[in-house]
Design a protein around this motif. Structure first.
Motif, PDB file in Angstrom:
ATOM      1  N   PRO A 155     -10.491  49.902  46.613  1.00 50.43           N
ATOM      2  CA  PRO A 155     -11.355  51.117  46.456  1.00 50.43           C
ATOM      3  C   PRO A 155     -12.417  50.956  45.190  1.00 50.43           C
ATOM      4  CG  PRO A 155      -9.205  51.774  46.643  1.00 50.43           C
ATOM      5  CD  PRO A 155      -9.197  50.448  46.398  1.00 50.43           C
ATOM      6  N   TYR A 156     -13.759  51.237  45.490  1.00 46.49           N
ATOM      7  CA  TYR A 156     -14.567  51.109  44.469  1.00 46.49           C
ATOM      8  C   TYR A 156     -14.957  49.882  43.969  1.00 46.49           C
ATOM      9  CZ  TYR A 156     -13.862  56.240  44.152  1.00 46.49           C
ATOM     10  OH  TYR A 156     -13.738  57.472  44.606  1.00 46.49           O
ATOM     11  N   GLY A 157     -14.474  49.113  44.936  1.00 46.08           N
ATOM     12  CA  GLY A 157     -14.709  47.361  44.501  1.00 46.08           C
ATOM     13  C   GLY A 157     -16.142  46.987  44.499  1.00 46.08           C
ATOM     14  N   ASP A 158     -16.891  47.650  45.463  1.00 44.40           N
ATOM     15  CA  ASP A 158     -18.475  47.412  45.094  1.00 44.40           C
ATOM     16  C   ASP A 158     -18.973  48.178  44.196  1.00 44.40           C
ATOM     17  OD1 ASP A 158     -17.947  49.916  46.287  1.00 44.40           O
ATOM     18  OD2 ASP A 158     -19.688  49.834  47.655  1.00 44.40           O
ATOM     19  N   HIS A 159     -18.270  48.939  43.187  1.00 46.72           N
ATOM     20  CA  HIS A 159     -19.093  49.415  42.087  1.00 46.72           C
ATOM     21  C   HIS A 159     -19.220  48.533  40.807  1.00 46.72           C
ATOM     22  CE1 HIS A 159     -18.854  52.996  44.622  1.00 46.72           C
ATOM     23  NE2 HIS A 159     -19.009  53.686  43.814  1.00 46.72           N
ATOM     24  N   PHE A 160     -18.370  47.529  40.598  1.00 48.70           N
ATOM     25  CA  PHE A 160     -18.132  46.859  39.468  1.00 48.70           C
ATOM     26  C   PHE A 160     -17.827  45.203  39.785  1.00 48.70           C
ATOM     27  CE2 PHE A 160     -13.921  48.259  40.662  1.00 48.70           C
ATOM     28  CZ  PHE A 160     -13.001  47.126  40.144  1.00 48.70           C
ATOM     29  N   ARG A 161     -17.770  44.524  38.800  1.00 46.64           N
ATOM     30  CA  ARG A 161     -17.226  43.186  38.848  1.00 46.64           C
ATOM     31  C   ARG A 161     -16.661  42.960  37.388  1.00 46.64           C
ATOM     32  NH1 ARG A 161     -22.123  38.715  38.968  1.00 46.64           N
ATOM     33  NH2 ARG A 161     -22.691  38.658  36.586  1.00 46.64           N
ATOM     34  N   VAL A 162     -15.575  42.091  37.244  1.00 47.36           N
ATOM     35  CA  VAL A 162     -14.939  41.668  36.062  1.00 47.36           C
ATOM     36  C   VAL A 162     -15.807  40.284  35.691  1.00 47.36           C
ATOM     37  CG1 VAL A 162     -13.004  40.987  35.050  1.00 47.36           C
ATOM     38  CG2 VAL A 162     -12.813  42.678  36.910  1.00 47.36           C
ATOM     39  N   GLU A 163     -16.040  40.311  34.193  1.00 48.75           N
ATOM     40  CA  GLU A 163     -16.972  39.152  33.661  1.00 48.75           C
ATOM     41  C   GLU A 163     -16.046  38.495  32.718  1.00 48.75           C
ATOM     42  OE1 GLU A 163     -21.457  40.296  34.781  1.00 48.75           O
ATOM     43  OE2 GLU A 163     -20.763  40.456  32.523  1.00 48.75           O
ATOM     44  N   THR A 164     -15.907  37.181  32.473  1.00 48.69           N
ATOM     45  CA  THR A 164     -14.990  36.620  31.642  1.00 48.69           C
ATOM     46  C   THR A 164     -15.480  35.319  31.097  1.00 48.69           C
ATOM     47  OG1 THR A 164     -13.057  37.440  32.988  1.00 48.69           O
ATOM     48  CG2 THR A 164     -12.641  35.636  31.391  1.00 48.69           C
ATOM     49  N   LYS A 165     -15.181  35.367  30.103  1.00 44.75           N
ATOM     50  CA  LYS A 165     -15.807  33.915  29.067  1.00 44.75           C
ATOM     51  C   LYS A 165     -14.519  33.516  28.639  1.00 44.75           C
ATOM     52  CE  LYS A 165     -19.353  33.958  26.570  1.00 44.75           C
ATOM     53  NZ  LYS A 165     -20.509  34.332  25.241  1.00 44.75           N
ATOM     54  N   TYR A 166     -14.211  31.756  28.889  1.00 43.69           N
ATOM     55  CA  TYR A 166     -13.274  31.138  27.965  1.00 43.69           C
ATOM     56  C   TYR A 166     -14.204  30.132  27.050  1.00 43.69           C
ATOM     57  CZ  TYR A 166     -10.451  31.851  32.197  1.00 43.69           C
ATOM     58  OH  TYR A 166      -9.648  32.409  33.393  1.00 43.69           O
ATOM     59  N   GLU A 167     -13.736  30.347  25.943  1.00 46.55           N
ATOM     60  CA  GLU A 167     -14.422  29.347  24.878  1.00 46.55           C
ATOM     61  C   GLU A 167     -13.266  28.458  24.182  1.00 46.55           C
ATOM     62  OE1 GLU A 167     -17.680  31.255  22.581  1.00 46.55           O
ATOM     63  OE2 GLU A 167     -16.588  32.807  22.973  1.00 46.55           O
ATOM     64  N   PHE A 168     -13.691  27.095  24.339  1.00 43.96           N
ATOM     65  CA  PHE A 168     -12.830  26.122  23.589  1.00 43.96           C
ATOM     66  C   PHE A 168     -13.560  25.414  22.248  1.00 43.96           C
ATOM     67  CE2 PHE A 168     -11.128  26.344  27.784  1.00 43.96           C
ATOM     68  CZ  PHE A 168      -9.665  26.125  27.670  1.00 43.96           C
ATOM     69  N   THR A 169     -13.172  25.801  21.169  1.00 42.19           N
ATOM     70  CA  THR A 169     -13.985  25.182  20.103  1.00 42.19           C
ATOM     71  C   THR A 169     -13.093  24.310  19.400  1.00 42.19           C
ATOM     72  OG1 THR A 169     -14.701  27.472  19.550  1.00 42.19           O
ATOM     73  CG2 THR A 169     -14.898  25.714  17.808  1.00 42.19           C
ATOM     74  N   THR A 170     -13.527  22.820  19.377  1.00 39.32           N
ATOM     75  CA  THR A 170     -12.635  21.812  19.107  1.00 39.32           C
ATOM     76  C   THR A 170     -12.876  21.501  17.480  1.00 39.32           C
ATOM     77  OG1 THR A 170     -12.901  20.603  21.225  1.00 39.32           O
ATOM     78  CG2 THR A 170     -12.188  19.111  19.548  1.00 39.32           C
ATOM     79  N   THR A 171     -11.635  21.055  16.924  1.00 43.78           N
ATOM     80  CA  THR A 171     -11.641  20.860  15.588  1.00 43.78           C
ATOM     81  C   THR A 171     -10.630  19.765  15.511  1.00 43.78           C
ATOM     82  OG1 THR A 171     -12.095  22.828  14.677  1.00 43.78           O
ATOM     83  CG2 THR A 171     -11.191  21.308  13.349  1.00 43.78           C
ATOM     84  N   GLY A 172     -11.102  18.511  15.246  1.00 41.72           N
ATOM     85  CA  GLY A 172      -9.910  17.107  15.132  1.00 41.72           C
ATOM     86  C   GLY A 172      -9.441  16.971  16.606  1.00 41.72           C
ATOM     87  N   ASP A 173      -8.175  16.978  16.919  1.00 39.74           N
ATOM     88  CA  ASP A 173      -7.622  16.833  17.986  1.00 39.74           C
ATOM     89  C   ASP A 173      -7.137  18.052  18.876  1.00 39.74           C
ATOM     90  OD1 ASP A 173      -5.598  17.198  16.121  1.00 39.74           O
ATOM     91  OD2 ASP A 173      -4.427  15.615  16.819  1.00 39.74           O
ATOM     92  N   LYS A 174      -7.491  19.147  18.039  1.00 41.65           N
ATOM     93  CA  LYS A 174      -7.104  20.502  18.848  1.00 41.65           C
ATOM     94  C   LYS A 174      -8.288  21.219  19.167  1.00 41.65           C
ATOM     95  CE  LYS A 174      -2.517  20.596  15.908  1.00 41.65           C
ATOM     96  NZ  LYS A 174      -1.780  21.237  15.084  1.00 41.65           N
ATOM     97  N   SER A 175      -8.147  22.431  19.855  1.00 40.22           N
ATOM     98  CA  SER A 175      -9.143  23.357  20.389  1.00 40.22           C
ATOM     99  C   SER A 175      -8.510  24.754  20.382  1.00 40.22           C
ATOM    100  CB  SER A 175      -9.542  23.227  21.791  1.00 40.22           C
ATOM    101  OG  SER A 175     -10.304  21.879  21.615  1.00 40.22           O
ATOM    102  N   LYS A 176      -9.197  25.606  19.684  1.00 38.67           N
ATOM    103  CA  LYS A 176      -8.842  26.954  19.851  1.00 38.67           C
ATOM    104  C   LYS A 176      -9.518  27.617  21.093  1.00 38.67           C
ATOM    105  CE  LYS A 176      -9.370  31.588  17.151  1.00 38.67           C
ATOM    106  NZ  LYS A 176      -9.899  32.380  16.252  1.00 38.67           N
ATOM    107  N   ILE A 177      -8.776  28.351  21.768  1.00 40.81           N
ATOM    108  CA  ILE A 177      -9.236  28.866  23.039  1.00 40.81           C
ATOM    109  C   ILE A 177      -9.205  30.520  22.711  1.00 40.81           C
ATOM    110  CG2 ILE A 177      -6.936  28.797  23.977  1.00 40.81           C
ATOM    111  CD1 ILE A 177      -7.999  29.000  26.690  1.00 40.81           C
ATOM    112  N   THR A 178     -10.445  31.140  23.198  1.00 38.71           N
ATOM    113  CA  THR A 178     -10.702  32.413  22.976  1.00 38.71           C
ATOM    114  C   THR A 178     -10.880  32.916  24.431  1.00 38.71           C
ATOM    115  OG1 THR A 178     -11.247  32.356  20.923  1.00 38.71           O
ATOM    116  CG2 THR A 178     -11.688  34.266  22.015  1.00 38.71           C
ATOM    117  N   ILE A 179     -10.105  33.972  25.031  1.00 34.41           N
ATOM    118  CA  ILE A 179     -10.640  34.374  26.302  1.00 34.41           C
ATOM    119  C   ILE A 179     -10.956  36.032  26.175  1.00 34.41           C
ATOM    120  CG2 ILE A 179     -10.210  34.784  28.701  1.00 34.41           C
ATOM    121  CD1 ILE A 179      -7.956  32.787  28.314  1.00 34.41           C
ATOM    122  N   SER A 180     -12.225  36.294  26.726  1.00 34.39           N
ATOM    123  CA  SER A 180     -12.789  37.511  26.479  1.00 34.39           C
ATOM    124  C   SER A 180     -13.281  38.084  27.950  1.00 34.39           C
ATOM    125  CB  SER A 180     -13.941  37.514  25.517  1.00 34.39           C
ATOM    126  OG  SER A 180     -13.644  36.993  24.197  1.00 34.39           O
TER     127      SER A 180
END
Length: 290
Positions: free
Chosen positions: A162-187
Motif C-alpha cells: 500500500p502506498y508503494g507508488d508514493h515513495f522509493r527507498v534510496e541507499t548509499k554504500y561507501e567503502f573508504t580504503t586505508t591500507g588493506d582495510k576499508s570502512k563501510i558506511t550504509i546510509s
C-alpha cells in the motif's frame, strides 16, 4: 735425458690433439630472467573512468544506519559484492533473506551516471498489518570506483505494498580504503513523490527494517570474505522476535486513521447531497410562487 728422447717427446706434444693435454674453458654468461609481473589487485579492471556525477539519488541528506570495517580494498569489495563475478554473493544474500524470483541485470553504460544495472526480486512483507504477504521489488544500482573509494547507490521501489507508488527507498554504500582495510558506511533515506498522511509511519518503519537488513548484509559480507580467505565462518547472533503488541498498536492506529478518512469522505458526500437537495427545493419553490 738424451737429445733423441727430447725430440721424441716434442714430436708427441706437437702431433697430439690439444684437447688430450688441455681442458678448454668456455665463458658462460649469466642471463637474467625478466621479473614476473606484479599480481594485479582484485577488482582493478572495474575502476571507473570518469568523475563521480551526483544526482542519481533525489535525497540530499541520508541517515547513516550502520558502519563497520572490512579487511579488503574498495576494488576487491566491488568484485566480491557487486560485480558480475559476485552474483553468487548476491544470490546467497537474497536466498537467506527469503527473497524469490531474483533476476540480476548486467552493468550497462549510462550517459550520465557511468554504469547502472537493475535487480528485481520478490520480497516477503513482514511486520505489516495490511497489504499482501510479499511484494515485487525493483532496485536500480549505480557505482563509482577508485582505488581509495567505492560508492554504490541504489533506488528501490516496492511495487505491491500500500502506498508503494508514493515513495522509493534510496541507499548509499561507501567503502573508504586505508591500507588493506576499508570502512563501510550504509546510509538510507525515503524519497516521497506523492503526499500521504502516513509519511511518518512509512519513514520510521522503512529505516527500522533497512537497519536490520543492512546489518545482515554486513554479516554475510564478513562471512563471504572469510570463506574466500579460508577462514572460519562467523556465527550469527539470534535476535529477539518483535513483540506482538507493537504490531497490534500499529494496526489499531491504521484502522483509526482509515476510519477518520472515510468519515470525512462520508461527511463530504452527505453535505454535497444536502446542498443539492436544498437547491432543488429552492428552485421548485420559486417555480411554485411564479
Amino acid at each position: 735425458v738424451s737429445t733423441q728422447s727430447t725430440g721424441f717427446f716434442f714430436f708427441l706434444f706437437a702431433s697430439a690433439p690439444t684437447s688430450s693435454f688441455f681442458i678448454r674453458t668456455k665463458k658462460y654468461e649469466i642471463i637474467k630472467k625478466p621479473a614476473a609481473p606484479a599480481e594485479e589487485e582484485e577488482g582493478v579492471k572495474y575502476l571507473s573512468t570518469g568523475a563521480y556525477e551526483p544526482g542519481f539519488l533525489n535525497c540530499e541528506e541520508l541517515t547513516e544506519l550502520c558502519s563497520d570495517t572490512l579487511p579488503l580494498s574498495s576494488c576487491r569489495a566491488f568484485k566480491i559484492f557487486f560485480s558480475d563475478e559476485g552474483e553468487g554473493f548476491v544470490k546467497n544474500y537474497h536466498d537467506k533473506r527469503g527473497d524469490s524470483e531474483l533476476k540480476i541485470g548486467e552493468w550497462k553504460a549510462d550517459p550520465k551516471f557511468g554504469l547502472t544495472r537493475l535487480i528485481t526480486f520478490r520480497a516477503p512483507v513482514t511486520n505489516a498489518p495490511i497489504g499482501p504477504p510479499s511484494t515485487k521489488v525493483e532496485e536500480t544500482q549505480r557505482y563509482h570506483l577508485t582505488k581509495e573509494k567505492l560508492v554504490v547507490e541504489t533506488a528501490t521501489n516496492l511495487l505491491d505494498i500500500p502506498y508503494g507508488d508514493h515513495f522509493r527507498v534510496e541507499t548509499k554504500y561507501e567503502f573508504t580504503t586505508t591500507g588493506d582495510k576499508s570502512k563501510i558506511t550504509i546510509s538510507t533515506a525515503v524519497f516521497f513523490s506523492k503526499k500521504t498522511m502516513f509519511r511518518g509511519k512509512i519513514e520510521s518503519g522503512t529505516l527500522k527494517e533497512s537497519k536490520d537488513s543492512f546489518e545482515q548484509w554486513i554479516f554475510f559480507a564478513k562471512n563471504e570474505i572469510n570463506r574466500l580467505d579460508g577462514k572460519a565462518e562467523i556465527v550469527a547472533e539470534v535476535k529477539p522476535v518483535p513483540k506482538a503488541p507493537e504490531k497490534a498498536e500499529f494496526c489499531l492506529e491504521i484502522a483509526v486513521w482509515r476510519l477518520f478518512y472515510w468519515s470525512l469522505r462520508l461527511l463530504q458526500h452527505i453535505s454535497f447531497s444536502v446542498l443539492c437537495l436544498w437547491r432543488k427545493l429552492f428552485t421548485n419553490w420559486n417555480i411554485f410562487l411564479n
